[in-house]
Design a protein around this motif. Structure first.
Motif, short mmCIF file in Angstrom:
data_model
loop_
_atom_site.label_atom_id
_atom_site.label_comp_id
_atom_site.label_asym_id
_atom_site.label_seq_id
_atom_site.Cartn_x
_atom_site.Cartn_y
_atom_site.Cartn_z
N PHE B 251 0.84 -1.20 0.00
CA PHE B 251 0.00 0.00 0.00
C PHE B 251 0.88 1.25 0.00
CE2 PHE B 251 -2.10 2.95 3.15
CZ PHE B 251 -3.13 3.40 2.35
N LEU B 252 1.86 1.30 0.91
CA LEU B 252 2.74 2.46 0.97
C LEU B 252 3.58 2.58 -0.31
CD1 LEU B 252 4.01 2.19 4.65
CD2 LEU B 252 2.13 3.54 3.76
N PHE B 253 4.07 1.43 -0.76
CA PHE B 253 4.94 1.38 -1.92
C PHE B 253 4.21 1.91 -3.16
CE2 PHE B 253 8.71 -1.46 -3.02
CZ PHE B 253 9.06 -0.69 -4.10
N GLU B 254 2.98 1.46 -3.33
CA GLU B 254 2.24 1.86 -4.50
C GLU B 254 1.87 3.34 -4.40
OE1 GLU B 254 2.11 0.08 -7.15
OE2 GLU B 254 0.92 1.59 -8.20
N LEU B 255 1.62 3.83 -3.19
CA LEU B 255 1.37 5.27 -3.04
C LEU B 255 2.61 6.05 -3.46
CD1 LEU B 255 -0.54 5.52 0.35
CD2 LEU B 255 -1.43 5.94 -1.92
N GLU B 256 3.79 5.51 -3.14
CA GLU B 256 5.00 6.20 -3.57
C GLU B 256 5.12 6.19 -5.09
OE1 GLU B 256 8.58 5.71 -1.49
OE2 GLU B 256 9.80 6.52 -3.12
N ASP B 260 3.91 9.64 -5.74
CA ASP B 260 5.16 10.26 -5.29
C ASP B 260 5.13 10.66 -3.82
OD1 ASP B 260 7.75 11.12 -5.67
OD2 ASP B 260 7.15 13.17 -6.16
N TRP B 261 4.49 9.83 -2.98
CA TRP B 261 4.56 10.08 -1.54
C TRP B 261 5.83 9.39 -1.04
CZ3 TRP B 261 -1.02 9.33 0.85
CH2 TRP B 261 -1.92 10.18 0.17
N PRO B 262 6.76 10.12 -0.44
CA PRO B 262 8.14 9.61 -0.33
C PRO B 262 8.43 8.66 0.83
CG PRO B 262 7.98 11.79 0.60
CD PRO B 262 6.61 11.45 0.13
N PHE B 263 7.68 7.56 0.94
CA PHE B 263 7.88 6.69 2.11
C PHE B 263 9.27 6.08 2.15
CE2 PHE B 263 3.27 6.56 1.47
CZ PHE B 263 2.91 7.12 2.68
N PHE B 264 9.83 5.79 1.00
CA PHE B 264 11.11 5.07 0.99
C PHE B 264 12.22 5.93 0.40
CE2 PHE B 264 7.63 1.95 0.36
CZ PHE B 264 7.66 1.42 1.64
N ASP B 265 11.97 7.23 0.28
CA ASP B 265 12.93 8.11 -0.36
C ASP B 265 13.68 8.90 0.71
OD1 ASP B 265 14.32 9.96 -1.70
OD2 ASP B 265 12.61 10.91 -2.70
N PRO B 266 14.95 8.57 0.97
CA PRO B 266 15.67 9.20 2.08
C PRO B 266 15.79 10.71 1.92
CG PRO B 266 16.98 7.48 1.00
CD PRO B 266 15.73 7.63 0.23
N GLU B 267 15.73 11.21 0.68
CA GLU B 267 15.92 12.66 0.54
C GLU B 267 14.78 13.46 1.13
OE1 GLU B 267 16.90 13.33 -3.53
OE2 GLU B 267 18.80 12.25 -3.20
N ARG B 268 13.62 12.84 1.19
CA ARG B 268 12.49 13.56 1.78
C ARG B 268 12.05 12.89 3.08
NH1 ARG B 268 8.49 13.64 -3.05
NH2 ARG B 268 9.80 11.94 -3.78
N GLY B 269 12.99 12.34 3.82
CA GLY B 269 12.68 11.82 5.16
C GLY B 269 12.25 10.37 5.16
N GLY B 270 12.10 9.74 3.98
CA GLY B 270 11.67 8.34 3.96
C GLY B 270 12.82 7.41 4.30
N ASP B 271 12.55 6.11 4.30
CA ASP B 271 13.59 5.16 4.67
C ASP B 271 13.34 3.81 4.02
OD1 ASP B 271 15.45 3.53 5.87
OD2 ASP B 271 15.30 4.58 7.79
N PRO B 272 14.24 3.38 3.14
CA PRO B 272 14.04 2.08 2.47
C PRO B 272 13.99 0.92 3.45
CG PRO B 272 15.97 3.23 1.58
CD PRO B 272 15.46 4.05 2.70
N MET B 273 14.59 1.10 4.64
CA MET B 273 14.59 0.01 5.61
C MET B 273 13.17 -0.38 6.02
SD MET B 273 17.44 -1.28 6.32
CE MET B 273 17.24 -2.02 7.93
N PRO B 782 1.52 15.87 0.97
CA PRO B 782 2.15 14.56 1.18
C PRO B 782 3.38 14.32 0.33
CG PRO B 782 0.08 14.33 0.00
CD PRO B 782 0.17 15.75 0.42
N THR B 783 3.57 15.04 -0.77
CA THR B 783 4.76 14.78 -1.58
C THR B 783 5.98 15.48 -1.01
OG1 THR B 783 4.08 16.58 -2.98
CG2 THR B 783 3.60 14.36 -3.77
N SER B 784 5.78 16.41 -0.06
CA SER B 784 6.93 17.21 0.38
C SER B 784 7.83 16.45 1.33
CB SER B 784 6.43 18.49 1.05
OG SER B 784 5.70 18.16 2.21
N HIS B 785 7.26 15.60 2.20
CA HIS B 785 8.06 14.95 3.21
C HIS B 785 7.30 13.72 3.68
CE1 HIS B 785 10.03 14.30 7.15
NE2 HIS B 785 11.07 14.87 6.59
N VAL B 786 8.01 12.78 4.28
CA VAL B 786 7.35 11.55 4.69
C VAL B 786 6.37 11.79 5.84
CG1 VAL B 786 9.05 10.80 6.38
CG2 VAL B 786 7.78 9.10 5.09
#
Ligand code: HEM
Lengths: 132, 857
Positions: B251-256, B260-273, B782-786
């Protein structure tokens, strides 16, 4: 033998075996809780810079507590299984008595497994320190 | 007897004699009556003919389609493996491109895991469980049919993508950022297609759990249940807790990927872990979800070949339960090389070693049974022996891998590929094939060939070792996995060639098996009814086959009734036991209590239909259209799917019965309707909601994960959710919940008008609360930061569930108005209230996280 069956047979059964069902789930739940506690406290502690030594000692204390709880549950379940007093280790008959002993046996074995599980999880606490 | 809720509702209790006396059982049934009863039963349960055959919902039909479909997906994934091996046969090969290669191994792994292993367990169980339990069918046959059609549509969609060169290609665990940044629609196909299938898997798991709990034959207490049924409970439970975190991750992945909601994108506070955590909370139990059912099959075959009851019944049950628990403690062990604090890794290393103990206990119990019995090496036993040999080897290399320092060496090399296949072949493929040989007479009323079976075994077994044994070495010589070509002269060339040859030998073994299954067997003489002299209930089946499941539902008091209760079979056949007739020409089965299996209710079971196909088709649309970013048709599909499901529930479930009680034979009268915890539907909702709550908890876990893992969460000076609106939403949900509970209680007491008022106000309150919840996050970007993104995700989750909750309230209101739901027959209202308990709890947690947490942290 006639007796009345109500749709609430289920609730009646659960009431009768509430103790054993509780024991069956409680030992593994203790293991799971202890495990999660160790993991989350350490991860958070290391990330947020808490005093890790204290966390470690606290957790070792928790391990002792968890082991005591599991041992108690296991002992109670053993009493319910009562292989010595009944002289029967297996309970394959389809009657209420065997069902009761079986649930005791189940609770006892799960307690044993959970006990070993907690011991294993405690080992790294004793052998390793710090966040590296 | 104290007055309880259910009796207050006026539904009569069961009455008569139970358990049946020996005298009652000994009394013969007149031959004329027997014939007439059998005739009526046959008519009620007949599978439809001609093209309508495909509208069948009997477990015997759906189960076979399910198994065959999973088997075909397996063969396709196997062919992909062959192409992979061809490419790797010689160094610097250019048979296929690197991109193709990535698609192939991703698809091979994903299809083997999601389209074959898990569905196959459910397929076999659907086919087998009613037989094992002497039941007529599963409690909700249409749910299995719906699950099957979803699986077929989703599976064809996912696996078909490889033919259009758009298959996912980031490996079967889809690590971001590789997968989030991947161009093309491969990752979307993986996420949406497999989520769709996971939902169907959960539906089947619910059905299987309820079937085991409520559809056992009278007298089959928990301590005499066949071991297979225990494993169904354990594995079903694991599916329920393991798949939801993955669905939450999807669900989170597909939203990203879509918004472009940055759940796993470290540049906007997300985390692949976070993805790795969610994936492996699923992934490790998954290994045991695959592997326990095979042990279950072994646990059925071994007593039969040893001709004695299993040794250590309780030990096996408890090891299964213990494995189920411990396997959830293993998730991080797949991430040893990711730089967590070493003590955290220590915890998981410990849990990995601990899980060996219950696994070992099960194997020792089997060995003991074999040693104490008089073993006949039948074909199924041959495959089980092969499985034991291979699995033990896989277990040894597994212990090596679980030692963290060794893992740093072997990580991501072919050593891992070898270990993986040793466990999967030994723990899954071989036992399953053993099961195919063992149960084939039960499924198809024909025997498979002994000679072809031995050929198939020796080809597969030797091919397997030829293929995968050298891979350990290839790995230790440093060959990494997932590379599409390698230079010559590193000592890998010969080993790879051997592996490829081995792969083709395995393929030959499977080809023999497949031929044996599909070859026409029309001229084979009629098989004996119990070809292996087994003791469990499924071998009371009828030869030639009948679709009624059992002629009459027996009273079972032993673990091996066919061995220990002589005369039972003849009495079952003559209709001496329960429910021997279908007077109204309707399908019915017996529901029993959960622990002691005392009969409590006769349940109407639904029959053939096309509505399940339509529902599955539109559900498929709702998942598949978004991969092309076509959102309007997806929404329309979703609405149509919900409409189909409502239609199906409305017409055929929980209708007030014509008679309140029914004579089920042997002097027992049972009620025909139940609501609340006495009914199967209520249990189904309860179990489903456990899974749903796990998924929600995983999203909430995400929130706190960011908080621990990221110093900038929540970022300084970030805008928070609007406190007032959150408080309003909280109040609205709580009130709507209260309305639902109130309606249930008032309706019970006959205050129908007041209950309808509650059911009318409830939806309005819930809609207002949802609007307030969305409003509270509306101004955040939601696209600005996690941080805003996860607040949005939580709000979206709750609002989506509110839609379902509102539909349920409205459904009950309509039921009350149109006479489907009365003070006496109120199962729908009980079920809706149960849903609301979970929903309200989730909504309150969401409000606390949105409104309070940011201010406290
Ligand atoms: C004919 C039998 C099979 C052969 C020859 C085979 C071969 C392979 C090879 C060579 C790889 C490694 C690809 C790479 O890393 O470049 C692989 C990966 C894999 N295989 Fe198999 N396999 C077979 C059957 C199975 C079965 C029955 C299962 C599961 C039930 C399975 C599950 C997997 C998984 C999960 C991966 C990892 C995929 C990934 O790296 O994303 N395989 N297989």
């Amino acid at each position: 033998m006639t007796d009345r069956h109500t749709p609430e047979k289920d609730s009646a059964e659960f009431a009768a075996e509430a103790g054993s069902l509780w024991r069956i789930t409680f030992a593994p739940a203790t293991w799971a809780g202890h495990f999660l506690l160790c993991y989350t406290l350490f991860a958070t502690g290391c990330a947020k810079g808490w005093p890790v030594g204290t966390v470690r000692h606290g957790l070792i204390g928790m391990s002792v507590l968890a082991l005591a709880v599991i041992a108690l549950i296991g002992w109670r379940a053993y009493a319910q299984w009562s292989p010595r007093s009944t002289g029967r280790i297996v309970n394959p008959r389809g009657d209420a008595e065997d069902r009761h002993h079986f649930l005791g046996h189940a609770g006892f074995l799960l307690a044993v497994i959970s006990f070993i599980g907690v011991v294993f999880v405690t080992l790294p606490l004793l052998l390793l320190e710090g966040c590296r | 007897m104290t007055e309880t809720r259910a009796t207050r509702s006026g539904i009569p209790a069961a009455e008569g004699t139970y358990p049946p006396t020996e005298a009652m059982l000994a009394e013969p049934v007149p031959a004329e009556l027997q014939r007439a009863q059998a005739e009526r039963l046959r008519a009620a349960w007949a599978a439809p003919k001609g093209w309508r055959y495909w509208s069948a919902v009997n477990n015997t039909e759906v189960g076979v389609w399910y198994c065959m479909t999973a088997f075909v997906f397996m063969l396709m994934a196997g062919i992909m493996a062959l192409i992979i091996r061809l490419q790797l046969a010689v160094p610097e090969n250019d048979l296929i491109s690197a991109d193709r290669f990535n698609q192939l191994f991703t698809m091979h792994g994903s299809a083997m895991m999601f389209l074959f292993s898990v569905p196959l367990f459910e397929a076999i169980s659907i086919l087998l469980l009613p037989g094992l339990l002497g039941a007529r069918d599963m409690p909700f046959p249409r749910l299995s049919a719906y699950g099957y059609w979803c699986f077929l549509i989703g599976g064809v969609f996912v696996i078909g993508s490889i033919f259009f060169d758009v298959a996912p290609r980031s490996g079967w665990f889809m690590y971001p950022p590789l997968a989030t940044k991947d161009e093309g629609m491969g990752s979307d196909i993986w996420l949406l297609g497999l989520s769709f299938i996971e939902v169907a898997s959960i539906a089947a798991a619910v059905e299987l759990i309820v079937g085991t709990l409520k559809c056992r034959p009278p007298g089959m207490r928990v301590n005499v249940m066949p071991l297979y049924a225990w494993y169904v409970l354990v594995v079903g439970g694991m599916i329920l807790f393991a798949f939801p975190p993955l669905i939450a991750g999807d669900f989170l992945f597909e939203l990203e990927r879509s918004f472009d909601w940055p759940f796993f994108d470290p540049e906007r506070g997300g985390d692949p872990m976070l993805w790795q955590h969610l994936f492996w909370i699923f992934g490790h139990p998954e290994v045991y979800i695959i592997f326990l059912p095979s042990i279950a099959i072994a646990a059925m075959i071994i007593p039969t070949v040893a001709r004695r009851p299993i040794v250590g019944y309780s030990w096996i049950v408890l090891s299964a339960v213990g494995t189920g628990f411990l396997s959830f403690g293993l998730w991080v062990h797949h991430m040893f090389a990711t730089g967590l604090p070493s003590i955290s890794l220590g915890f998981f290393s410990a849990a990995s070693e601990a899980v060996v103990i219950p696994t070992g206990i099960q194997l020792f119990a089997f060995l003991a049974t074999l040693m104490l019995g008089k073993v006949r090496v039948t074909l199924p036993m041959l495959w089980i022996t092969g499985a034991l040999a291979i699995f033990t080897m896989g277990g040894l290399t597994g212990v090596m891998l679980a030692l963290a320092p060794f893992d740093f060496q072997a990580h991501d090399s072919y050593f891992v590929v070898a270990h993986l296949h040793y466990t999967l072949f030994g723990g899954m493929i071989f036992p399953v094939v053993a099961g195919v040989y063992y149960f084939f007479p039960f499924f198809r009323k024909k025997l498979l060939s002994e000679r072809l079976g031995r050929w198939s075994f020796w080809l597969t077994f030797s091919g397997f070792n030829l293929c995968f044994l050298p891979m350990h070495l290839t790995g230790l010589f440093g060959m990494p996995r997932r590379i599409y070509a390698y230079p010559a002269g590193l000592g890998w060339d010969g080993l790879n060639m051997i592996s490829t040859v081995g792969a083709f030998v395995i393929a030959a073994g499977f080809a023999v098996l497949a031929w044996d299954i599909v070859r026409p067997k029309g001229r084979q003489p009629q098989i004996p009814r119990n070809p292996w002299d087994a003791g469990t209930l499924e071998w009371s089946h009828d030869v030639p086959g009948e679709s009624w499941g059992v002629r009459s539902i027996p009273h079972v008091t032993t673990r091996y009734p066919l061995w220990d209760q002589p005369g039972m079979l003849a009495r079952m056949d003559s209709g001496r036991y329960y429910l021997p007739d279908a007077e109204e020409g309707r399908r019915e089965t017996l529901l029993t209590s959960v622990i002691d299996a005392e009969p409590v209710q006769v349940q109407r079971v639904t029959g053939p239909t096309w509505i399940t196909h339509l529902a599955a088709f539109f559900t498929g649309g709702a998942f598949i259209f978004p991969t092309f970013h076509w959102y309007p048709p997806a929404i329309v599909s979703g609405i149509l799917a919900v409409a189909c499901i409502i239609w199906w529930l409305w017409r055929d479930t929980a209708r007030p019965p014509e008679d309140e009680t029914k004579d089920v034979g042997l002097g027992l009268r049972l009620p025909t309707y139940a609501s609340g915890p006495a009914s199967a539907g209520w249990w189904a909702i309860w179990i489903t909601m456990l899974g749903d709550a796990t998924a929600f908890a995983s999203v909430i876990f995400g929130f706190f994960f960011y908080w621990t893992a990221r110093p900038d969460f929540p970022p300084d000076g970030a805008a928070h959710a609007d406190g007032t609106l959150v408080a309003l939403a909280c109040a609205g949900f709580a009130l709507s919940w209260a309305m639902t509970i109130g309606a249930r209680e008032l309706n019970r007491r006959g205050a129908v008008g007041a209950a309808r008022l509650g059911l009318g106000l409830g939806p309005l309150l819930a809609i207002a609360a949802s609007a307030a919840l969305l409003g509270s996050v509306w101004t955040l970007a939601p696209t600005s930061h996690v941080y805003p993104a996860i607040l949005w995700a939580i709000a979206v989750w709750v609002v989506a569930h509110s839609i379902v909750a509102v539909i349920m309230q409205a459904y009950c209101l309509a039921g009350s108005i149109f006479g489907k739901l009365t003070p006496r027959y109120d199962a729908d209202l009980w079920n809706s209230t149960l849903f609301w308990h979970f929903h309200a709890l989730a909504a309150l947690v969401a409000c606390a996280v949105l409104g309070l947490a940011p201010r406290l942290l």
